[in-house]
Design a protein around this motif. Sequence first.
Motif, short mmCIF file in Angstrom:
data_model
loop_
_atom_site.label_atom_id
_atom_site.label_comp_id
_atom_site.label_asym_id
_atom_site.label_seq_id
_atom_site.Cartn_x
_atom_site.Cartn_y
_atom_site.Cartn_z
N ILE A 20 -32.86 20.70 -57.81
CA ILE A 20 -32.70 19.87 -56.61
C ILE A 20 -32.22 20.74 -55.45
N TYR A 21 -32.95 20.67 -54.33
CA TYR A 21 -32.49 21.33 -53.12
C TYR A 21 -31.78 20.28 -52.28
N PHE A 22 -30.49 20.45 -52.07
CA PHE A 22 -29.79 19.53 -51.18
C PHE A 22 -29.66 20.18 -49.80
N ARG A 54 -34.14 33.28 -48.33
CA ARG A 54 -33.57 32.81 -49.60
C ARG A 54 -33.69 31.28 -49.70
N ASP A 55 -33.36 30.60 -48.60
CA ASP A 55 -33.42 29.14 -48.65
C ASP A 55 -34.85 28.64 -48.84
N LEU A 56 -35.80 29.29 -48.17
CA LEU A 56 -37.19 28.84 -48.37
C LEU A 56 -37.67 29.12 -49.79
N TYR A 73 -36.31 21.45 -40.51
CA TYR A 73 -37.27 22.50 -40.89
C TYR A 73 -37.49 22.50 -42.40
N GLU A 74 -36.41 22.32 -43.15
CA GLU A 74 -36.53 22.30 -44.62
C GLU A 74 -37.31 21.07 -45.09
N ILE A 75 -37.09 19.94 -44.43
CA ILE A 75 -37.84 18.73 -44.79
C ILE A 75 -39.34 18.97 -44.54
N ALA A 76 -39.66 19.60 -43.41
CA ALA A 76 -41.07 19.86 -43.08
C ALA A 76 -41.70 20.77 -44.12
#
Length: 140
Positions: free
Chosen positions: A3-5, A59-61, A83-86
């Motif tokens: 899970i990415y929170f 790293r996050d991507l 941006y992460e949601i997209a």
Amino acid sequence: MKIYFAGSIRGGRDHKALYLEIINQLAEYGKVLTEHIGYADLDEFGESATTDDKTIHDRDLDWVREADVLVAEVTQTSLGVGYEIAKAEEWDKPILVLYHGPDPRRLSPMIAGSRATIAHYSDPSELPQLLKRFFDNLGL
Ligand code: 6IA
């Protein structure tokens, strides 16, 4: 289940205690790749002292790509969370967006109109049920 929170960091840390609460609940469903989002001592500047922005971004991507689902708390507006949601949408991940602003119509149409599941809640006590419904419906 990975899970990415996603929660605001440079967008402001007003809701960090709530992020920690959500992360703790998400841990019942799988491994949360981004536990640091809830750290009380992570402020708008903290990690940038030791980690450069490109390293954090890449790293996050990688973690978004690796995750099975993305859960975002979007009440505190954050460019990074949007941006992460997209990216998660582009990569066909199931997405749960949690929002507890006073008026659901204040949520950006770019999020509200996306493929994400939008859960508007008025009190954090509603979170366990919202999470359960989302994960039950995943059928993974
Ligand atoms: O634009 P924002 O910073 O509010 O974006 C927050 C989102 O971007 C979060 O969901 C994180 O996944 C990601 N993010 C932003 N900054 C960091 C970070 N360190 N470490 C990990 N993920 C991050 C920078 C920390 C900061 C104290 C400078």
